[in-house]
Enzyme design. Structure first.
Site, PDB file in Angstrom:
ATOM      1  N   HIS A   1       9.496   4.134   5.190  1.00  0.00           N
ATOM      2  CA  HIS A   1       9.206   4.695   3.874  1.00  0.00           C
ATOM      3  C   HIS A   1       7.797   4.297   3.443  1.00  0.00           C
ATOM      4  O   HIS A   1       7.214   3.347   3.969  1.00  0.00           O
ATOM      5  CB  HIS A   1      10.229   4.198   2.851  1.00  0.00           C
TER       6      HIS A   1
ATOM      7  N   ASP B   1       7.327   6.244  -6.463  1.00  0.00           N
ATOM      8  CA  ASP B   1       8.134   6.511  -5.274  1.00  0.00           C
ATOM      9  C   ASP B   1       8.380   8.010  -5.159  1.00  0.00           C
ATOM     10  O   ASP B   1       8.893   8.623  -6.104  1.00  0.00           O
ATOM     11  CB  ASP B   1       9.471   5.770  -5.377  1.00  0.00           C
TER      12      ASP B   1
ATOM     13  N   CYS C   1       7.560  11.651   2.676  1.00  0.00           N
ATOM     14  CA  CYS C   1       7.021  10.650   1.748  1.00  0.00           C
ATOM     15  C   CYS C   1       5.539  10.372   1.992  1.00  0.00           C
ATOM     16  O   CYS C   1       4.766  10.222   1.038  1.00  0.00           O
ATOM     17  CB  CYS C   1       7.835   9.363   1.809  1.00  0.00           C
TER      18      CYS C   1
END
Length: 425
Positions: free
Chosen positions: A338, A359, A206
């Protein structure tokens, strides 16, 4: 308990024999009935007619007592030694179990953060494709084609673009122009491409994908052309890892580099705000890390985070236009486990604020739906995050705000070795 005198009941201890002779010796020679002198043993029922025999008999009693007491003391020492040995063994066992737990926990953390030498993007990509073939979800010819494309991407250092979705910001701008329900004003970042995780970085990529999103916006802004003249296309994840290693070699964030043993390439290591800061600064892109280290609202919320982002987007805006398509780059948002990319913020008619987030966990199929936004805006649920939706304990953001001179870059390199985070109260 110490032995008691058989004549007076006084505790005599080891000196029982001397006590009896000194205090009660006259009783040993007490006369009996009749003409014959009788002598009773004070320690048993024996009766003697000769005082010497009685004395020898009493001596035997006393010697037996002393011997038994010595044996008892011997057993006490032996028991103590055994207890100490057992305690030592128990301490060793507990220490060994604790060390084993610590090793297992350390290995678990290494696996979790990609530092277990299990390979990186390439190895995971191939392994996951092989699994897809085994399950019948991918044909062998597709496997070989995607493998060839992946190898070409790795060789060039350029992302293959297969997880990219473009045009979402433009679609949002059009939607808000016609939205008449509850949005008073909205500020949007300059054009941003969305990148999602692939078979090669699922579960750990991520941070890299959010950097690609941020970089996609900077590359569309001519203000950053000089900084990015060597980076004209979006780099692949292994290339980004190498770029961060280059920043470390320049001297940025030595403490953070040591956490990764100065190596990212070929690993599945997670990166965060400090690595993004080091990489951007090494490219002479001016940015800052803002640390929202504790909630500032009820129920563990972070209204100060929302207020800061509103100020970031609106401080240079003039006029009262409902939709403001700014020239601001997106913002990197990090929390435990995250990271995401902030691409805009809404102000509702009731004055509440709502962030718009890209995202990396959202697939291309989901993002494509935003390009065909319905008039009711239901697709925006994918992007919207209200104050009550962000309740992690801590948040960090990396915000871009200009270009650095070579002197400023050198100064920030030095400063990053001391402090890279500005604290928000």
């Amino acid at each position: 308990a110490p032995p008691e005198c058989p004549f007076c009941g006084e505790a005599a201890g080891r000196e029982l024999e001397e006590h009896v002779r000194a205090r009660h010796g006259h009783l040993l020679g007490a006369p009996g009935a009749g003409d014959e002198q009788l002598y009773d043993c004070p320690m048993c029922s024996l009766t003697c007619t000769n005082i010497q025999i009685l004395e020898e008999h009493v001596d035997l009693h006393l010697e037996e007592h002393n011997f038994s007491e010595g044996i008892g003391m011997f057993h006490c020492d032996e028991d103590l030694e055994l207890a100490q040995q057992l305690q030592t063994e128990e301490d060793e066992r507990q220490r060994s179990e604790e060390e084993k737990r610590e090793r297992e926990e350390f290995k678990k953390l290494q696996r979790q953060y990609g530092l277990d030498n299990s390979g990186g993007f390439k190895q995971q990509f191939l392994k996951n494709m092989e699994r897809e073939v085994d399950r019948g979800r991918m044909q062998p010819f597709e496997y070989h084609k995607r493998k060839a494309d992946m190898m070409e991407s790795l060789a060039s250092g350029i992302d293959d673009g297969k997880t990219k979705t473009s045009g979402v910001i433009e679609a949002l701008c059009m939607y808000y122009q016609n939205e008449n329900k509850d949005v008073k004003r909205v500020w949007l970042s300059a054009g941003v491409d969305h990148f999602h995780s692939s078979l090669g970085d699922r579960g750990w990529g991520c941070g890299y994908r959010n950097f690609q999103m941020l970089l996609s916006s900077l590359l569309q802004n001519s203000f950053y052309n000089d900084c990015l003249r060597d980076t004209t296309l979006i780099p692949s994840i292994p290339k980004i890892q190498s770029m961060i290693e280059d920043a470390w070699r320049e001297g940025f964030d030595p403490h953070g580099a040591s956490h990764f043993n100065n190596r990212l390439h070929g690993s599945k290591a997670w990166i965060g705000a400090c690595e993004i800061y080091s990489l951007l600064t090494s490219l002479r892109i001016k940015c800052q890390i803002i640390d929202f280290h504790k909630p500032t609202g009820p129920m563990g919320t972070h209204p100060h985070l929302f207020e800061w982002i509103l100020h970031y987007y609106s401080k240079d805006s003039e006029g009262g236009a409902k939709v403001v398509c700014t020239s601001k780059p997106p913002i990197y948002l990090q929390h435990q486990g995250h990271s995401r990319t902030i691409v805009g913020i809404e102000e509702k008619k009731n004055r509440s604020l709502c962030l718009l987030l890209f995202d990396p966990g959202c697939s291309s199929q989901q993002m494509q739906k935003l390009l065909k936004q319905n008039s009711d805006g239901t697709g925006l649920r994918l992007l919207r995050k209200f104050v009550g939706s962000l309740k992690e304990k801590q948040y960090q953001i990396v915000a871009v705000d200009g270009v650095l001179s070579l002197e400023e870059k050198a100064a920030r390199c030095y400063a990053s070795q001391v402090l890279t985070s500005e604290k928000i109260p």
